[in-house]
Motif scaffolding. Sequence first.
Motif, PDB file in Angstrom:
ATOM      1  N   MET A 125     -20.023  -8.222 -21.737  1.00  0.00           N
ATOM      2  CA  MET A 125     -19.098  -8.877 -22.658  1.00  0.00           C
ATOM      3  C   MET A 125     -17.686  -8.991 -22.094  1.00  0.00           C
ATOM      4  O   MET A 125     -17.007  -9.994 -22.289  1.00  0.00           O
ATOM      5  CB  MET A 125     -19.051  -8.110 -23.985  1.00  0.00           C
ATOM      6  N   ASP A 126     -17.212  -7.967 -21.368  1.00  0.00           N
ATOM      7  CA  ASP A 126     -15.850  -7.988 -20.831  1.00  0.00           C
ATOM      8  C   ASP A 126     -15.806  -8.367 -19.359  1.00  0.00           C
ATOM      9  O   ASP A 126     -14.784  -8.829 -18.866  1.00  0.00           O
ATOM     10  CB  ASP A 126     -15.172  -6.626 -21.019  1.00  0.00           C
ATOM     11  N   GLY A 127     -16.909  -8.127 -18.643  1.00  0.00           N
ATOM     12  CA  GLY A 127     -16.938  -8.446 -17.224  1.00  0.00           C
ATOM     13  C   GLY A 127     -16.278  -7.401 -16.350  1.00  0.00           C
ATOM     14  O   GLY A 127     -16.199  -7.568 -15.126  1.00  0.00           O
ATOM     15  N   ASP A 128     -15.792  -6.306 -16.941  1.00  0.00           N
ATOM     16  CA  ASP A 128     -15.198  -5.249 -16.133  1.00  0.00           C
ATOM     17  C   ASP A 128     -16.292  -4.327 -15.616  1.00  0.00           C
ATOM     18  O   ASP A 128     -17.450  -4.402 -16.026  1.00  0.00           O
ATOM     19  CB  ASP A 128     -14.152  -4.474 -16.933  1.00  0.00           C
ATOM     20  N   SER A 129     -15.943  -3.452 -14.691  1.00  0.00           N
ATOM     21  CA  SER A 129     -16.939  -2.602 -14.049  1.00  0.00           C
ATOM     22  C   SER A 129     -16.720  -1.139 -14.398  1.00  0.00           C
ATOM     23  O   SER A 129     -15.612  -0.706 -14.726  1.00  0.00           O
ATOM     24  CB  SER A 129     -16.890  -2.781 -12.531  1.00  0.00           C
ATOM     25  N   ALA A 130     -17.811  -0.379 -14.326  1.00  0.00           N
ATOM     26  CA  ALA A 130     -17.743   1.062 -14.559  1.00  0.00           C
ATOM     27  C   ALA A 130     -17.223   1.759 -13.304  1.00  0.00           C
ATOM     28  O   ALA A 130     -17.483   1.312 -12.181  1.00  0.00           O
ATOM     29  CB  ALA A 130     -19.133   1.585 -14.912  1.00  0.00           C
ATOM     30  N   ASP A 131     -16.513   2.844 -13.497  1.00  0.00           N
ATOM     31  CA  ASP A 131     -16.045   3.671 -12.374  1.00  0.00           C
ATOM     32  C   ASP A 131     -17.196   4.596 -11.984  1.00  0.00           C
ATOM     33  O   ASP A 131     -17.221   5.781 -12.324  1.00  0.00           O
ATOM     34  CB  ASP A 131     -14.808   4.468 -12.782  1.00  0.00           C
ATOM     35  N   LEU A 132     -18.164   4.040 -11.267  1.00  0.00           N
ATOM     36  CA  LEU A 132     -19.397   4.776 -10.993  1.00  0.00           C
ATOM     37  C   LEU A 132     -19.165   6.041 -10.181  1.00  0.00           C
ATOM     38  O   LEU A 132     -19.860   7.047 -10.379  1.00  0.00           O
ATOM     39  CB  LEU A 132     -20.394   3.871 -10.264  1.00  0.00           C
ATOM     40  N   ILE A 133     -18.211   6.011  -9.276  1.00  0.00           N
ATOM     41  CA  ILE A 133     -17.979   7.181  -8.429  1.00  0.00           C
ATOM     42  C   ILE A 133     -17.534   8.370  -9.272  1.00  0.00           C
ATOM     43  O   ILE A 133     -18.082   9.482  -9.167  1.00  0.00           O
ATOM     44  CB  ILE A 133     -16.944   6.859  -7.336  1.00  0.00           C
ATOM     45  N   ARG A 134     -16.562   8.158 -10.148  1.00  0.00           N
ATOM     46  CA  ARG A 134     -16.061   9.266 -10.979  1.00  0.00           C
ATOM     47  C   ARG A 134     -17.061   9.653 -12.060  1.00  0.00           C
ATOM     48  O   ARG A 134     -17.189  10.827 -12.412  1.00  0.00           O
ATOM     49  CB  ARG A 134     -14.725   8.872 -11.591  1.00  0.00           C
ATOM     50  N   ILE A 135     -17.784   8.661 -12.598  1.00  0.00           N
ATOM     51  CA  ILE A 135     -18.797   8.970 -13.605  1.00  0.00           C
ATOM     52  C   ILE A 135     -19.908   9.806 -12.986  1.00  0.00           C
ATOM     53  O   ILE A 135     -20.380  10.783 -13.578  1.00  0.00           O
ATOM     54  CB  ILE A 135     -19.357   7.678 -14.226  1.00  0.00           C
TER      55      ILE A 135
END
Length: 375
Positions: A172-182
Motif C-alpha cells: 500500500m505504501d511502497g516502503d520497505s522493511a528494515d530487514l537487517i534490524r528486524i
Amino acid sequence: MKQGANEMMLDKLKLRKSESTFRSLQTKNDLYDFSSNDYLGFARSAELRQAINEALEKHHQISNGATGSRLLSGNSVFAEQLEEEIAGYHQAANGLIFNSGYTANSALFSCLPQKGDTILYDEFIHASVIDGARLSFASRFKFSHNDLEDLEKKLKKSTGVCYVAVESIYSMDGDSADLIRIAALCTKYQAHLIVDEAHAFGVIGTGLVDSLGMQQDVFARIVTFGKALGLHGAIVLGTDLLRDYLINFARPFIYTTALPFSQLLALKIAYRRLLTYLLNKSTLHYKSSLLKANLPFQHQARCRNNIGAIFCLLISGNKEAIRFSRILQNKGFDVRPILSPTVQKGSERLRICIHTHNTDEEILKLCYHIKQLSQ
C-alpha cells in the motif's frame, strides 16, 4: 422480527455506499496502466506468450488439468523439480508451490503457529497473513508500521514460539522493511522471521532478502508469481522440514486441486526470462526515479525512500480520493484510489505503480496532472 440474510446484506451494502466504500468489479480499459502489479510487463509480453505456447506444443500428452490435489493425482516429477529449481534461485533449501500468494500466506500462518505461540505482524501486513493468523490457535498482535521499538516491546511479551511477519516492500505504501534490524531483533529474542516478497520479487532482484544476502536469517519467504512474473501462484521457501510440515498440515495445500502442468511450464519459462532480465534491470528503477523527481514536492518526501515500483499520494477521505482518481482516469491514466477500510481512515490514497512499459512521456504527463490537482 428476526432479520434475514437478504436484509442483512442490503443493510451492509447500503452502509458501504453511504460511506463511499462500495466495491464493484471493473473490466479492463485502454487507459495508461499505473495500477497493475505487472511491473516488468510480463503479463502483456507477446514474446513470453509465444515461448510458453511453443513449449506447450512439445507436451501434447499432458492433460489439460491437474486432475486432483498434489497428494492425490495432481503431483508430478516436473512440479517437484520446478520447486527445487526455484528454491535454488533463491538459495533456499526447498520450496512448496501454492495456487496463489493469498493461499500460501493463509496456509503458512494457519498451520505453523500453535496454541500458546505468538504471531507478531506489521500493522500494514497483507490481509492474507492476518486471515491465516486468525485461523491459528496462536496469540496474535500487530506492531506499529516499521516501528522497531514497538516490535521489541511485543517480542519481550511474546510466549511460546514467536513468528514475526513483515513484507519486504509494502503493497500500500511502497516502503520497505528494515530487514537487517528486524532480523537482529528476531535473533535476540529467538523469534522466527517470515518475509512476504510479493512486491520485491523481480523489482529488487529476486527479492530483498536475496539482495541483502539474508537467506540464513529468515525462517520462511513467500514469493508470488502474480506480480513481476506476470502469471499466477506462489512458493513458500524454507527448509526441507518446513516443506514436509506444510504438505502434512497446510489445509489450503492438502485440499486444493494442484496447478495444471501448463501453468507450471509457464512458471519455469517466465522465471528463466526474469533472471535474464535482471542482468539489465535499470529500466524500471529509472522510470521510478523519473516519477519521484517530478511529483509535487509535498508527495516527494513520502516517496523519497521507496526502492520499489509502488508510490502513494495521501488524499484524506474516501470521496476525495475517488474524485482525484476519476479526474486522472478522465485524463487517460489508470490510477486507482485505495480507500478505508483497506487502509486506515484518514490515510486514503492514490496508489501509483510504475512499469517498464510506461513511457517517459506518460510518466511526465501523469505528474503534470497530479501537480494541477495538488494546486
